[in-house]
Design a protein around this motif. Structure first.
Motif, PDB file in Angstrom:
ATOM      1  N   UNK A  66       4.104  12.554  12.374  1.00 34.62           N
ATOM      2  CA  UNK A  66       4.751  13.598  11.582  1.00 34.62           C
ATOM      3  C   UNK A  66       4.336  13.384  10.137  1.00 34.62           C
ATOM      4  N   UNK A  67       4.450  14.405   9.318  1.00 30.90           N
ATOM      5  CA  UNK A  67       4.076  14.216   7.918  1.00 30.90           C
ATOM      6  C   UNK A  67       5.251  14.337   6.961  1.00 30.90           C
ATOM      7  N   UNK A 105       4.681  11.935   3.371  1.00 29.07           N
ATOM      8  CA  UNK A 105       3.643  10.955   3.639  1.00 29.07           C
ATOM      9  C   UNK A 105       2.302  11.454   3.118  1.00 29.07           C
ATOM     10  N   UNK A 106       1.467  10.522   2.624  1.00 32.38           N
ATOM     11  CA  UNK A 106       0.147  10.871   2.105  1.00 32.38           C
ATOM     12  C   UNK A 106      -0.821  11.276   3.210  1.00 32.38           C
ATOM     13  N   UNK A 157       0.840  -1.197   0.000  1.00 30.53           N
ATOM     14  CA  UNK A 157       0.000   0.000   0.000  1.00 30.53           C
ATOM     15  C   UNK A 157       0.873   1.243   0.000  1.00 30.53           C
ATOM     16  N   UNK A 158       0.533   2.164  -0.885  1.00 33.02           N
ATOM     17  CA  UNK A 158       1.278   3.414  -0.958  1.00 33.02           C
ATOM     18  C   UNK A 158       1.009   4.251   0.290  1.00 33.02           C
ATOM     19  N   UNK A 159       2.075   4.810   0.864  1.00 29.88           N
ATOM     20  CA  UNK A 159       1.939   5.705   2.013  1.00 29.88           C
ATOM     21  C   UNK A 159       2.563   7.067   1.749  1.00 29.88           C
ATOM     22  N   UNK A 160       3.262   7.204   0.615  1.00 32.94           N
ATOM     23  CA  UNK A 160       3.885   8.481   0.312  1.00 32.94           C
ATOM     24  C   UNK A 160       4.867   8.375  -0.830  1.00 32.94           C
TER      25      UNK A 160
END
Length: 66
Positions: A51-52, A45-46, A23-26
């Motif tokens: 934190x982002x 990150x998506x 699964x894509x997360x970013x």
């Protein structure tokens, strides 16, 4: 610019067999500092997970193993 897709492996069972999907997360980007030419990576990150954004640098040869 080189871009990498950041994923996490997710294990599941289907018809009695264990399978893995990613699964894509970013996304991760390679960057270079203008003043020093030092390379580093930025991970966007998506969605927020405490934190982002994470920024990664290559290991410095004189750093000890953690």
């Amino acid at each position: 610019m080189t871009t990498y897709t950041a994923t996490v492996p997710v294990k599941f069972t289907k018809d009695g067999q264990e399978k893995v999907t990613f699964r894509r997360v970013g996304a991760m980007f390679r960057n270079t500092r203008n003043e020093s030419g030092e390379e580093f990576f930025t991970l966007k990150l998506d969605f927020p997970v405490a934190v982002d954004e994470l920024v990664m640098f290559p290991k410095n040869n004189d750093q000890s193993e953690d």
